[in-house]
Design a protein around this motif. Structure first.
Motif, PDB file in Angstrom:
ATOM      1  N   PRO A 178       0.801  -1.224   0.000  1.00 19.68           N
ATOM      2  CA  PRO A 178       0.000   0.000   0.000  1.00 19.68           C
ATOM      3  C   PRO A 178       0.836   1.278   0.000  1.00 19.68           C
ATOM      4  CG  PRO A 178      -0.910  -1.582   1.546  1.00 19.68           C
ATOM      5  CD  PRO A 178       0.395  -2.148   1.068  1.00 19.68           C
ATOM      6  N   ALA A 179       2.044   1.210   0.532  1.00 22.49           N
ATOM      7  CA  ALA A 179       2.892   2.402   0.581  1.00 22.49           C
ATOM      8  C   ALA A 179       4.310   2.076   0.116  1.00 22.49           C
ATOM      9  CB  ALA A 179       2.917   2.979   2.000  1.00 22.49           C
ATOM     10  N   HIS A 180       4.408   1.294  -0.986  1.00 18.84           N
ATOM     11  CA  HIS A 180       5.757   0.882  -1.401  1.00 18.84           C
ATOM     12  C   HIS A 180       5.701   0.255  -2.792  1.00 18.84           C
ATOM     13  CE1 HIS A 180       9.760  -0.967   0.301  1.00 18.84           C
ATOM     14  NE2 HIS A 180       9.959  -0.207  -0.763  1.00 18.84           N
ATOM     15  N   PHE A 181       6.304   0.905  -3.789  1.00 16.81           N
ATOM     16  CA  PHE A 181       6.389   0.349  -5.138  1.00 16.81           C
ATOM     17  C   PHE A 181       7.750  -0.309  -5.336  1.00 16.81           C
ATOM     18  CE2 PHE A 181       3.270   3.430  -7.451  1.00 16.81           C
ATOM     19  CZ  PHE A 181       2.226   2.862  -6.758  1.00 16.81           C
ATOM     20  N   GLY A 182       7.777  -1.405  -6.093  1.00 10.98           N
ATOM     21  CA  GLY A 182       9.047  -2.061  -6.350  1.00 10.98           C
ATOM     22  C   GLY A 182       9.133  -2.779  -7.675  1.00 10.98           C
ATOM     23  N   VAL A 183       8.091  -2.650  -8.524  1.00 11.15           N
ATOM     24  CA  VAL A 183       8.130  -3.237  -9.856  1.00 11.15           C
ATOM     25  C   VAL A 183       8.724  -2.202 -10.805  1.00 11.15           C
ATOM     26  CG1 VAL A 183       6.780  -4.296 -11.706  1.00 11.15           C
ATOM     27  CG2 VAL A 183       6.080  -4.602  -9.321  1.00 11.15           C
ATOM     28  N   PRO A 184       9.706  -2.588 -11.647  1.00 15.62           N
ATOM     29  CA  PRO A 184      10.311  -1.612 -12.555  1.00 15.62           C
ATOM     30  C   PRO A 184       9.253  -0.804 -13.314  1.00 15.62           C
ATOM     31  CG  PRO A 184      11.486  -3.680 -12.698  1.00 15.62           C
ATOM     32  CD  PRO A 184      10.268  -3.926 -11.834  1.00 15.62           C
ATOM     33  N   PRO A 185       9.524   0.504 -13.505  1.00 14.95           N
ATOM     34  CA  PRO A 185      10.812   1.186 -13.354  1.00 14.95           C
ATOM     35  C   PRO A 185      11.184   1.569 -11.928  1.00 14.95           C
ATOM     36  CG  PRO A 185       9.179   2.743 -14.117  1.00 14.95           C
ATOM     37  CD  PRO A 185       8.495   1.401 -14.109  1.00 14.95           C
ATOM     38  N   TYR A 186      10.415   1.125 -10.919  1.00 18.87           N
ATOM     39  CA  TYR A 186      10.757   1.424  -9.529  1.00 18.87           C
ATOM     40  C   TYR A 186      11.760   0.403  -8.989  1.00 18.87           C
ATOM     41  CZ  TYR A 186       6.592   4.340  -9.677  1.00 18.87           C
ATOM     42  OH  TYR A 186       5.667   5.292 -10.016  1.00 18.87           O
ATOM     43  N   ILE A 187      12.632   0.866  -8.128  1.00 18.43           N
ATOM     44  CA  ILE A 187      13.429  -0.035  -7.310  1.00 18.43           C
ATOM     45  C   ILE A 187      13.054   0.251  -5.867  1.00 18.43           C
ATOM     46  CG2 ILE A 187      15.434   1.525  -7.359  1.00 18.43           C
ATOM     47  CD1 ILE A 187      17.188  -1.013  -6.990  1.00 18.43           C
ATOM     48  N   SER A 188      12.629  -0.779  -5.165  1.00 14.21           N
ATOM     49  CA  SER A 188      12.152  -0.612  -3.790  1.00 14.21           C
ATOM     50  C   SER A 188      13.327  -0.406  -2.843  1.00 14.21           C
ATOM     51  CB  SER A 188      11.348  -1.837  -3.365  1.00 14.21           C
ATOM     52  OG  SER A 188      12.202  -2.946  -3.132  1.00 14.21           O
ATOM     53  N   THR A 189      13.000  -0.187  -1.595  1.00 19.12           N
ATOM     54  CA  THR A 189      14.042  -0.036  -0.579  1.00 19.12           C
ATOM     55  C   THR A 189      14.680  -1.371  -0.219  1.00 19.12           C
ATOM     56  OG1 THR A 189      12.505  -0.330   1.279  1.00 19.12           O
ATOM     57  CG2 THR A 189      12.798   1.913   0.429  1.00 19.12           C
ATOM     58  N   TYR A 190      13.981  -2.486  -0.415  1.00 17.05           N
ATOM     59  CA  TYR A 190      14.451  -3.773   0.101  1.00 17.05           C
ATOM     60  C   TYR A 190      15.846  -4.163  -0.395  1.00 17.05           C
ATOM     61  CZ  TYR A 190       9.808  -4.665   2.073  1.00 17.05           C
ATOM     62  OH  TYR A 190       8.641  -4.588   2.798  1.00 17.05           O
ATOM     63  N   PRO A 191      16.101  -4.195  -1.706  1.00 21.88           N
ATOM     64  CA  PRO A 191      17.447  -4.614  -2.138  1.00 21.88           C
ATOM     65  C   PRO A 191      18.525  -3.624  -1.723  1.00 21.88           C
ATOM     66  CG  PRO A 191      16.153  -3.875  -4.022  1.00 21.88           C
ATOM     67  CD  PRO A 191      15.214  -3.979  -2.862  1.00 21.88           C
ATOM     68  N   ARG A 192      18.208  -2.333  -1.685  1.00 26.66           N
ATOM     69  CA  ARG A 192      19.208  -1.333  -1.305  1.00 26.66           C
ATOM     70  C   ARG A 192      19.549  -1.441   0.172  1.00 26.66           C
ATOM     71  NH1 ARG A 192      15.110   2.598  -3.182  1.00 26.66           N
ATOM     72  NH2 ARG A 192      15.974   3.903  -1.541  1.00 26.66           N
ATOM     73  N   TYR A 193      18.521  -1.572   1.013  1.00 28.94           N
ATOM     74  CA  TYR A 193      18.776  -1.669   2.452  1.00 28.94           C
ATOM     75  C   TYR A 193      19.457  -2.990   2.799  1.00 28.94           C
ATOM     76  CZ  TYR A 193      15.596   2.342   2.970  1.00 28.94           C
ATOM     77  OH  TYR A 193      14.995   3.576   2.884  1.00 28.94           O
ATOM     78  N   ALA A 194      19.052  -4.063   2.102  1.00 30.09           N
ATOM     79  CA  ALA A 194      19.691  -5.355   2.359  1.00 30.09           C
ATOM     80  C   ALA A 194      21.163  -5.310   1.972  1.00 30.09           C
ATOM     81  CB  ALA A 194      18.972  -6.463   1.588  1.00 30.09           C
ATOM     82  N   ALA A 195      21.472  -4.677   0.842  1.00 30.29           N
ATOM     83  CA  ALA A 195      22.875  -4.549   0.433  1.00 30.29           C
ATOM     84  C   ALA A 195      23.659  -3.737   1.450  1.00 30.29           C
ATOM     85  CB  ALA A 195      22.957  -3.898  -0.951  1.00 30.29           C
ATOM     86  N   GLY A 196      23.046  -2.671   1.965  1.00 29.29           N
ATOM     87  CA  GLY A 196      23.708  -1.874   2.994  1.00 29.29           C
ATOM     88  C   GLY A 196      23.942  -2.657   4.269  1.00 29.29           C
ATOM     89  N   ALA A 197      22.975  -3.499   4.631  1.00 31.26           N
ATOM     90  CA  ALA A 197      23.126  -4.324   5.832  1.00 31.26           C
ATOM     91  C   ALA A 197      24.255  -5.337   5.650  1.00 31.26           C
ATOM     92  CB  ALA A 197      21.812  -5.039   6.138  1.00 31.26           C
ATOM     93  N   LEU A 198      24.376  -5.882   4.446  1.00 30.68           N
ATOM     94  CA  LEU A 198      25.467  -6.818   4.165  1.00 30.68           C
ATOM     95  C   LEU A 198      26.829  -6.138   4.295  1.00 30.68           C
ATOM     96  CD1 LEU A 198      23.864  -8.609   1.094  1.00 30.68           C
ATOM     97  CD2 LEU A 198      24.539  -9.749   3.225  1.00 30.68           C
ATOM     98  N   VAL A 199      26.931  -4.937   3.732  1.00 31.97           N
ATOM     99  CA  VAL A 199      28.193  -4.190   3.840  1.00 31.97           C
ATOM    100  C   VAL A 199      28.495  -3.888   5.298  1.00 31.97           C
ATOM    101  CG1 VAL A 199      29.327  -2.002   3.280  1.00 31.97           C
ATOM    102  CG2 VAL A 199      28.027  -3.227   1.518  1.00 31.97           C
ATOM    103  N   ASP A 200      27.460  -3.505   6.036  1.00 29.07           N
ATOM    104  CA  ASP A 200      27.635  -3.179   7.456  1.00 29.07           C
ATOM    105  C   ASP A 200      28.098  -4.399   8.248  1.00 29.07           C
ATOM    106  OD1 ASP A 200      27.513  -1.198   9.500  1.00 29.07           O
ATOM    107  OD2 ASP A 200      25.608  -2.033  10.202  1.00 29.07           O
ATOM    108  N   ALA A 201      27.707  -5.589   7.784  1.00 26.57           N
ATOM    109  CA  ALA A 201      28.103  -6.836   8.463  1.00 26.57           C
ATOM    110  C   ALA A 201      29.479  -7.320   8.021  1.00 26.57           C
ATOM    111  CB  ALA A 201      27.057  -7.913   8.206  1.00 26.57           C
TER     112      ALA A 201
END
Length: 575
Positions: A19-42
């Motif tokens: 309801p408050a989050h698009f992720g189908v192209p041409p959108y890129i959602s927050t999930y892959p970006r935040y997950a990648a950041g969490a991986l780097v942080d780890a």
């Protein structure tokens, strides 16, 4: 114990829609970006993190090798609202299972799948390990799960929600993955999260499952935009919140100062951005705090880009349905909110913002800065035949009183675990199937079409329309942004390009356009006859008499009002 510095990770984006989050192209959602950041942080090096969309895996099978060889596979997906998509196709359950079967390393699934929302949505219903064969399923925040999983040496994690400090750090650190998206850099719009959760408890919605609103401070969102801008992103949507006006406040009342810091900060760090749009705005906020809301809306319209849409969750204009589903706004209140947004933000670039909505005036040829959209949901508890007529009467009133709506979204309810909806919605929707079809057709014909003519009159210029597909001898495309207009252009043009288009005709939810400016010395017959008043005979005469040096050299006939349609001006001189 696995060393994070030697770990190879493949992230597969099966797409999300909430309801408050698009992720189908041409959108890129927050999930892959935040997950990648969490991986780097780890401790995982950026160069050992690979990101693929599900469409890339379909189109280029060689990339499945990355799924096979990764030490850790992270799948992200799940749809909690129904939708039709042009830019990408969400992962199917069989594809999700194939990912788990292909992965030889540890596999983790996360995202909105945790809500369990239907067999058609990428295996979201069956999230148990024995059904999808994933080693782990994140029942909390997947970015927190992948961070803790890596820190544990791939042994496990506790399901938990990430905090503001973590997400702000991960948002910046994970911005780099946008460069691996197939749409990068020109046709990619980054979804931005300002908050999660909602102060209200509508019966059908998953957003309250995140709890009460929790806001990210303006500098953290601005920092994320700064990082994304450094990686070439120029299109942004503040879509990840239940109510943009409530940003930075107590969850209900507007905070104009926070909006000024947010929008002003974004413009400062990304001065060359090409799209800055939003999504959700709660009409009850506008009604209960009208002066603060007016100020907030003015701030948004000052900083955004044209064609922006504030989605209003009216859901139903029927008081019976409103009461039975805990809906928080009445039809009368929603009408007042529509009026206020039109007054404060319904102007077009080049106009005086104080003049209010630009209906019926000789105005510059761009879309209005910010208009409301109306969401209507059918299949809710208490729905009756009268519900349909009340909804239609509400929309008719908005039109008759001279206001504009950018979008009317009519859809049927989906039932989710954890909400108050059960099978009731499906039963009601089935009982009212024919009534729903007749009502929807009437709204499209009687409201959508004339409303679209008002919002985008003849000659309106739509810059940077991305050409997406061919159909029936036409090329169809859209701008990047929130709920962009579908544009049909005569002839089959090269896909993947962007062109400026001028509106020459209107459908129910789409427009016909021709390239802007239109070169009379090169225009096709189809393009010429698309212009109102130019028939086959006149178009043929124009073609035969080419080339022209000035616009006045061409005989358009008395039926063509070029004062309203500036698309052929200036005339490009033939070589």
């Amino acid at each position: 114990m696995t060393d994070p510095e030697t770990l190879s990770v493949t992230i597969v984006d099966g797409y999300v829609d909430e309801p408050a989050h698009f992720g189908v192209p041409p959108y890129i959602s927050t999930y892959p970006r935040y997950a990648a950041g969490a991986l780097v942080d780890a401790g995982v090096p950026r160069e050992r993190i690979t990101y693929h969309t599900i469409d890339r895996l379909r189109d280029e099978p060689d990339y499945w090798r990355d799924v096979d060889e990764a030490d850790l596979l992270l799948y992200l997906g799940g749809m909690t609202v129904p939708g039709k998509y042009v830019g990408g196709t969400p992962a199917e359950p069989d594809e999700v299972r194939k990912l788990a079967w292909t992965a030889n390393g540890t596999s983790l699934m996360g995202g909105p799948v945790k809500f369990g929302v239907g067999d058609e949505n990428a295996g979201a219903t069956e999230t148990e390990r024995q059904d999808l064969d994933f080693d782990f399923v994140a029942k909390g925040d997947v970015e927190a799960a992948v961070h803790d999983l890596v820190e544990s040496g791939l042994e496990g994690f506790n399901n938990r929600m990430r905090d503001i400090e973590e997400v702000s750090r991960w948002a910046r650190e994970g911005a780099f993955v946008v460069e691996q998206h197939p749409n990068h850099p020109d046709h990619l719009i980054a979804e931005l999260e300002t908050s999660r959760g909602c102060a209200y408890r509508c019966s059908f919605c998953t957003e309250p499952l995140y709890g009460n609103p929790e806001f990210r401070p303006p500098p953290t969102v601005v920092g994320e935009v700064d990082a994304l801008s450094d990686y070439g992103v120029k299109h942004f949507r503040l879509g990840r919140q239940a109510d943009i006006l409530a940003y930075g406040g107590d969850g209900e009342a507007p905070n104009p100062d926070a909006l000024r810091q947010l929008y002003g900060g974004i413009r400062e760090v990304a001065p060359d951005l090409e799209t800055l749009h939003l999504d959700n705005m709660n009409p009850i906020t506008i009604v209960e705090w009208p002066e603060q809301s007016r100020e907030g809306i003015r701030i948004i319209a000052e900083h955004n880009t044209p064609g922006d849409t504030a989605a209003f969750g009216l859901e139903s204009a029927d008081p019976v349905v409103q009461e039975e589903n805990n809906l928080n706004v009445t039809a009368e209140e929603c009408f007042e909110a529509v009026k206020i947004v039109n007054e404060e933000a319904g102007w077009r670039p080049g106009e005086d913002p104080g003049d209010g909505p630009s209906v019926g005036r000789d105005t510059p040829n761009r879309l209005p800065k910010l208009l409301p959209g109306i969401n209507l949901l059918h299949g809710l508890k208490g729905e009756r035949e009268e519900t349909y007529e009340r909804n239609r009467e509400f929309l008719q009133r908005v039109y008759d009183e001279g206001y504009m709506l950018r979008r009317i979204n009519i859809r049927q309810v989906m039932a989710f675990d954890g909400t108050d909806m059960s099978d009731t919605g499906a039963e009601i929707a089935n009982d009212h199937k024919q009534l729903f079809k007749r009502y929807k057709k009437r709204v499209r014909e009687e409201i959508d079409n004339p409303m679209l003519e008002r919002v985008a009159p003849l000659g309106t210029v739509l810059p940077d329309v991305h050409l997406e597909y061919h159909q029936d001898g036409k090329t169809f495309g859209r701008q990047l942004g929130t709920y962009p207009l579908l544009v049909g252009i005569p002839g089959e043009r090269e896909l993947g390009r962007t062109i400026d288009v001028a509106v020459v005709d209107h459908g129910y939810r789409s427009v016909t356009g021709v390239p802007h400016p239109l070169d009379l010395n090169a225009a096709s017959m189809d393009e010429l006859t698309a212009i109102p008043g130019i028939g086959d005979s006149t178009a043929g005469d124009i073609v035969v008499d080419r080339p022209y040096e000035t616009l006045s050299d061409a005989d358009f006939g008395s039926e063509v009002d070029l004062s309203r349609l500036a698309t052929v001006r200036p005339l490009e001189r033939a070589d």
